[in-house]
Design a protein around this motif. Structure first.
Motif, PDB file in Angstrom:
ATOM      1  N   PHE A 270     -36.479 -23.171 -33.132  1.00 11.18           N
ATOM      2  CA  PHE A 270     -35.695 -24.280 -32.447  1.00 11.18           C
ATOM      3  C   PHE A 270     -34.432 -23.731 -31.663  1.00 11.18           C
ATOM      4  CE2 PHE A 270     -37.450 -25.496 -36.582  1.00 11.18           C
ATOM      5  CZ  PHE A 270     -37.948 -27.095 -36.288  1.00 11.18           C
ATOM      6  N   ASP A 271     -33.894 -24.812 -30.655  1.00 13.88           N
ATOM      7  CA  ASP A 271     -32.949 -24.495 -29.994  1.00 13.88           C
ATOM      8  C   ASP A 271     -31.723 -24.087 -30.669  1.00 13.88           C
ATOM      9  OD1 ASP A 271     -31.984 -25.339 -26.871  1.00 13.88           O
ATOM     10  OD2 ASP A 271     -30.306 -25.573 -28.226  1.00 13.88           O
ATOM     11  N   PRO A 272     -30.774 -23.019 -30.177  1.00 10.78           N
ATOM     12  CA  PRO A 272     -29.701 -22.640 -31.032  1.00 10.78           C
ATOM     13  C   PRO A 272     -28.720 -23.678 -31.245  1.00 10.78           C
ATOM     14  CG  PRO A 272     -30.128 -21.096 -28.996  1.00 10.78           C
ATOM     15  CD  PRO A 272     -31.100 -22.386 -28.840  1.00 10.78           C
ATOM     16  N   ALA A 273     -28.736 -25.069 -30.481  1.00 17.89           N
ATOM     17  CA  ALA A 273     -28.199 -25.861 -30.925  1.00 17.89           C
ATOM     18  C   ALA A 273     -28.387 -26.759 -32.185  1.00 17.89           C
ATOM     19  CB  ALA A 273     -28.103 -26.956 -29.816  1.00 17.89           C
ATOM     20  N   VAL A 274     -29.541 -26.427 -32.673  1.00  9.79           N
ATOM     21  CA  VAL A 274     -30.147 -27.230 -33.887  1.00  9.79           C
ATOM     22  C   VAL A 274     -29.854 -26.322 -35.277  1.00  9.79           C
ATOM     23  CG1 VAL A 274     -32.469 -27.986 -35.056  1.00  9.79           C
ATOM     24  CG2 VAL A 274     -32.157 -27.947 -32.455  1.00  9.79           C
ATOM     25  N   THR A 275     -29.049 -27.431 -36.088  1.00 10.16           N
ATOM     26  CA  THR A 275     -28.999 -27.083 -37.614  1.00 10.16           C
ATOM     27  C   THR A 275     -29.592 -28.203 -38.213  1.00 10.16           C
ATOM     28  OG1 THR A 275     -27.442 -25.335 -37.202  1.00 10.16           O
ATOM     29  CG2 THR A 275     -27.478 -26.686 -39.173  1.00 10.16           C
ATOM     30  N   ILE A 276     -30.350 -28.188 -39.481  1.00  9.96           N
ATOM     31  CA  ILE A 276     -30.745 -29.105 -40.090  1.00  9.96           C
ATOM     32  C   ILE A 276     -30.770 -28.856 -41.521  1.00  9.96           C
ATOM     33  CG2 ILE A 276     -32.896 -30.498 -40.769  1.00  9.96           C
ATOM     34  CD1 ILE A 276     -34.017 -29.470 -37.991  1.00  9.96           C
ATOM     35  N   VAL A 303     -32.726 -24.903 -41.269  1.00 12.74           N
ATOM     36  CA  VAL A 303     -32.503 -24.403 -39.765  1.00 12.74           C
ATOM     37  C   VAL A 303     -31.237 -24.221 -39.436  1.00 12.74           C
ATOM     38  CG1 VAL A 303     -33.073 -24.786 -37.511  1.00 12.74           C
ATOM     39  CG2 VAL A 303     -34.526 -25.708 -39.096  1.00 12.74           C
ATOM     40  N   GLU A 304     -30.663 -22.989 -39.260  1.00 13.95           N
ATOM     41  CA  GLU A 304     -29.434 -22.697 -38.790  1.00 13.95           C
ATOM     42  C   GLU A 304     -29.476 -21.995 -37.428  1.00 13.95           C
ATOM     43  OE1 GLU A 304     -25.824 -20.101 -41.049  1.00 13.95           O
ATOM     44  OE2 GLU A 304     -27.965 -19.238 -40.990  1.00 13.95           O
ATOM     45  N   ASP A 305     -28.682 -22.630 -36.586  1.00 15.18           N
ATOM     46  CA  ASP A 305     -28.415 -22.094 -35.189  1.00 15.18           C
ATOM     47  C   ASP A 305     -29.800 -21.788 -34.610  1.00 15.18           C
ATOM     48  OD1 ASP A 305     -25.897 -22.526 -35.654  1.00 15.18           O
ATOM     49  OD2 ASP A 305     -25.781 -20.341 -36.199  1.00 15.18           O
ATOM     50  N   GLY A 306     -31.018 -22.688 -34.770  1.00 14.44           N
ATOM     51  CA  GLY A 306     -32.197 -22.428 -34.172  1.00 14.44           C
ATOM     52  C   GLY A 306     -33.084 -21.645 -35.260  1.00 14.44           C
ATOM     53  N   VAL A 307     -32.643 -21.118 -35.997  1.00 13.73           N
ATOM     54  CA  VAL A 307     -33.606 -20.203 -36.984  1.00 13.73           C
ATOM     55  C   VAL A 307     -34.146 -20.883 -38.212  1.00 13.73           C
ATOM     56  CG1 VAL A 307     -33.849 -18.137 -37.983  1.00 13.73           C
ATOM     57  CG2 VAL A 307     -32.490 -18.051 -36.129  1.00 13.73           C
ATOM     58  N   THR A 308     -35.310 -20.849 -38.580  1.00 14.46           N
ATOM     59  CA  THR A 308     -35.888 -21.567 -39.737  1.00 14.46           C
ATOM     60  C   THR A 308     -35.523 -20.735 -40.762  1.00 14.46           C
ATOM     61  OG1 THR A 308     -37.769 -22.618 -38.539  1.00 14.46           O
ATOM     62  CG2 THR A 308     -37.955 -22.352 -40.839  1.00 14.46           C
ATOM     63  N   LEU A 414     -37.750 -29.656 -29.755  1.00 19.30           N
ATOM     64  CA  LEU A 414     -36.608 -29.240 -30.279  1.00 19.30           C
ATOM     65  C   LEU A 414     -36.281 -27.871 -30.088  1.00 19.30           C
ATOM     66  CD1 LEU A 414     -36.152 -31.405 -33.751  1.00 19.30           C
ATOM     67  CD2 LEU A 414     -35.147 -32.000 -31.365  1.00 19.30           C
ATOM     68  N   GLY A 415     -37.221 -27.252 -29.305  1.00 18.70           N
ATOM     69  CA  GLY A 415     -37.472 -25.527 -29.268  1.00 18.70           C
ATOM     70  C   GLY A 415     -36.585 -25.284 -28.509  1.00 18.70           C
ATOM     71  N   PRO A 416     -36.371 -23.840 -28.348  1.00 13.70           N
ATOM     72  CA  PRO A 416     -35.321 -23.193 -27.428  1.00 13.70           C
ATOM     73  C   PRO A 416     -35.315 -23.641 -26.108  1.00 13.70           C
ATOM     74  CG  PRO A 416     -36.476 -21.309 -28.746  1.00 13.70           C
ATOM     75  CD  PRO A 416     -37.272 -22.965 -28.819  1.00 13.70           C
ATOM     76  N   GLY A 417     -34.104 -23.846 -25.425  1.00 14.69           N
ATOM     77  CA  GLY A 417     -33.878 -24.334 -24.192  1.00 14.69           C
ATOM     78  C   GLY A 417     -34.201 -25.861 -24.153  1.00 14.69           C
ATOM     79  N   ARG A 418     -34.585 -26.637 -25.060  1.00 13.92           N
ATOM     80  CA  ARG A 418     -35.001 -27.914 -25.110  1.00 13.92           C
ATOM     81  C   ARG A 418     -34.029 -29.114 -25.219  1.00 13.92           C
ATOM     82  NH1 ARG A 418     -40.719 -28.194 -24.653  1.00 13.92           N
ATOM     83  NH2 ARG A 418     -40.673 -30.572 -25.079  1.00 13.92           N
ATOM     84  N   ARG A 444     -30.001 -35.343 -26.498  1.00 18.83           N
ATOM     85  CA  ARG A 444     -30.522 -35.224 -25.138  1.00 18.83           C
ATOM     86  C   ARG A 444     -31.445 -34.012 -24.991  1.00 18.83           C
ATOM     87  NH1 ARG A 444     -27.363 -33.107 -19.946  1.00 18.83           N
ATOM     88  NH2 ARG A 444     -28.969 -32.855 -18.415  1.00 18.83           N
ATOM     89  N   LEU A 445     -32.954 -34.334 -24.831  1.00 14.33           N
ATOM     90  CA  LEU A 445     -33.725 -33.299 -24.790  1.00 14.33           C
ATOM     91  C   LEU A 445     -34.306 -33.146 -23.397  1.00 14.33           C
ATOM     92  CD1 LEU A 445     -36.019 -34.236 -27.985  1.00 14.33           C
ATOM     93  CD2 LEU A 445     -34.021 -32.866 -27.751  1.00 14.33           C
ATOM     94  N   ALA A 446     -34.631 -31.841 -23.086  1.00 12.70           N
ATOM     95  CA  ALA A 446     -34.997 -31.391 -21.744  1.00 12.70           C
ATOM     96  C   ALA A 446     -36.338 -32.052 -21.326  1.00 12.70           C
ATOM     97  CB  ALA A 446     -34.880 -30.173 -21.317  1.00 12.70           C
ATOM     98  N   ARG A 447     -37.302 -32.369 -22.202  1.00 12.79           N
ATOM     99  CA  ARG A 447     -38.486 -32.733 -22.209  1.00 12.79           C
ATOM    100  C   ARG A 447     -39.337 -33.414 -23.027  1.00 12.79           C
ATOM    101  NH1 ARG A 447     -43.625 -31.101 -22.387  1.00 12.79           N
ATOM    102  NH2 ARG A 447     -45.386 -31.374 -20.469  1.00 12.79           N
ATOM    103  N   PHE A 448     -39.912 -34.609 -22.858  1.00 17.94           N
ATOM    104  CA  PHE A 448     -40.617 -35.324 -24.069  1.00 17.94           C
ATOM    105  C   PHE A 448     -41.917 -35.874 -23.178  1.00 17.94           C
ATOM    106  CE2 PHE A 448     -41.337 -38.100 -27.433  1.00 17.94           C
ATOM    107  CZ  PHE A 448     -40.896 -37.135 -28.541  1.00 17.94           C
ATOM    108  N   ALA A 449     -43.035 -35.644 -23.789  1.00 22.37           N
ATOM    109  CA  ALA A 449     -44.181 -36.069 -22.903  1.00 22.37           C
ATOM    110  C   ALA A 449     -44.571 -37.517 -23.447  1.00 22.37           C
ATOM    111  CB  ALA A 449     -45.344 -35.078 -23.349  1.00 22.37           C
TER     112      ALA A 449
END
Length: 456
Positions: A270-276, A303-308, A414-418, A444-449
């Protein structure tokens, strides 16, 4: 039945004693173990449509649920008939069923004595479930629409539960929840609002109604747009749906053991901004202090700073992997696995307005609807937008757009850079699997299909 948990504790102890007695009589000298839950649920529901209350209902139910193991062969039952004769009949049938089963290779044994601290997420006024107070909240929601047509519900729920096992474990706790969820409608559009709390008095039904009415009015004149991959700002309800699917199908240790989960422990997925988090210690969290196996629910960083980092475990998966249960067992979850019951994504420092202000061209999405998993391993899902979707142009919310179908991997989204921004508006949000499970902010996400309109 008196709502005091002492009554339920006595009932759970009585059922354990009955299972021990009937096991000795019916199981032919085999080793008999059991886990027992005695619970009471009081639910009050007020529904409204066409801006009028059309249903007040209440339910007050006592239930005993138990799992019996006879030399490692298991069977489970539940019943709302809690007199001694009925319980004895149910226990005898369950023991007879267990004897006929193959040995359960993952039966972890009756739950051993474990310290469980009550969470204190219980509000007596909410437990009372006063219909007049619920009706007052509905009135506030409806009045906030100032002439629009409203529909939805306001409900209260109180749960008392006691757990006992033949191994000597005992636990008891109580919790409450209140939810208002509804829409305001114009002739051509609808807008939704939602709030959940452990306390009915914390619900601001007028504010929820005003939010729904604003979305409905701004959505009345909408245009259809060609589906494509858009930058998006997702409101908390949409984010809650994403997190729920990630949790149920991904952070579930049994799904991981079965090879059906996306989770790769120790990897930046996940993106480094993501903690779950699975965080029952959050004062906003709804629920008891223990799970369906009587194990204490404990905080876990998934998830901590993007790492599962971790998975949700029950005693079955913990025994298979050498882990410790996280308190994620759910009723009937032997075949499904453990579920994080208090998901939380910490809020950021950016207002929802500033999230929008950073978007040159994209979409604001309020909620998702009818979401289904296409590929569990990738978390590829499809669903629809609903009740308030708008174009964002040059940092401002513009024209409403018709509902769109998306086809997107929630892991990739929610991946890196997104992840480009996290809102400060974290709250309990409804994520399609029910209220009270997820606390999260706007994203706010960079891309959603987006791959089609509402029809396909």
């Amino acid at each position: 039945m008196d709502p005091d948990t002492t009554t339920l504790e006595q009932l759970a102890d009585d059922v354990v004693a009955l299972i021990t007695e009937r096991g000795a009589a019916k199981a032919g000298g085999a080793t008999v173990e059991a886990n027992v839950r005695a619970s009471r649920s009081r639910h009050g529901l007020t529904r409204f449509a066409n801006s009028f209350i059309h249903q007040h209902v209440g339910e007050d139910t006592a239930t005993v649920a138990f799992t019996v193991a006879v030399d490692g062969r298991t069977a489970s039952s539940s019943t709302t008939r809690v007199d001694v004769a009925s319980l004895r009949e149910s226990i005898d049938a369950t023991i007879a069923s267990a004897v006929e089963q193959p040995v359960d290779p993952h039966w972890p044994g009756a739950t051993p004595p474990t310290g469980v601290a009550p969470r204190g997420a219980f509000d007596p006024a909410t437990a009372e479930g006063d219909p007049a107070r619920r009706a007052g909240g509905v009135r506030d929601f409806v009045d906030a629409g100032a002439g629009l047509t409203a529909a939805g519900y306001l409900d209260t729920e109180a749960s008392w539960e006691a757990f006992a096992s033949t191994a000597g474990h005992r636990a008891a706790d109580a919790s409450t929840r209140a939810t208002i969820d509804g829409i305001h409608q114009t002739a051509r559009s609808a807008g939704s609002g939602h709030a959940t709390s452990t306390r009915l008095g914390d619900l601001d039904a007028a504010a929820v109604g005003a939010r729904a009415a604003d979305l409905a009015r701004r959505s009345e004149d909408f245009v259809d747009v060609e589906p494509e991959a858009f930058e998006v700002v997702l409101a908390p309800e949409a984010v809650a749906t994403m997190l729920t699917f990630l949790a149920v199908y991904g952070f579930n240790a049994k799904a991981h053991l079965d090879g059906a989960s996306f989770a790769e422990l120790g990897r930046t997925q996940f993106d480094p901004a993501v903690t779950i988090l699975d965080d029952p210690t959050d004062p906003r969290a709804v629920g008891l202090g223990f799970d369906a196996e009587g194990s204490p629910r404990r905080g876990v960083t998934l998830v901590e700073d993007g790492v599962t980092r971790a998975l949700a475990h029950d005693r079955r998966t913990a025994g298979r992997t050498g882990a410790t249960t996280t308190g994620g067992a759910i009723p009937g979850g032997e075949a499904f696995g453990a579920v994080p019951l208090s998901l939380r994504m910490p809020g950021g420092s950016t207002s929802p307005a500033d999230l929008v202000a950073g978007v040159e061209r994209g979409l604001l999405v309020t909620t998702f609807n009818y979401v289904r998993v296409l590929e569990p391993k990738r978390q590829l899902t499809t669903g629809l937008t609903r009740n308030g979707t708008f174009l964002i142009e040059h940092g401002e919310i513009g024209q409403a757009v018709g509902n769109l179908r998306f086809t997107e991997s929630f892991v990739d989204a929610l991946g890196p850079g997104r992840v480009l921004g996290i809102g400060e508006d974290d709250r309990l949000a409804d994520g399609e699997f029910g209220p009270g499970m997820v606390t999260c902010p706007s994203l706010r996400l960079a891309r959603f299909a987006f791959t089609g309109g509402a029809s396909g």
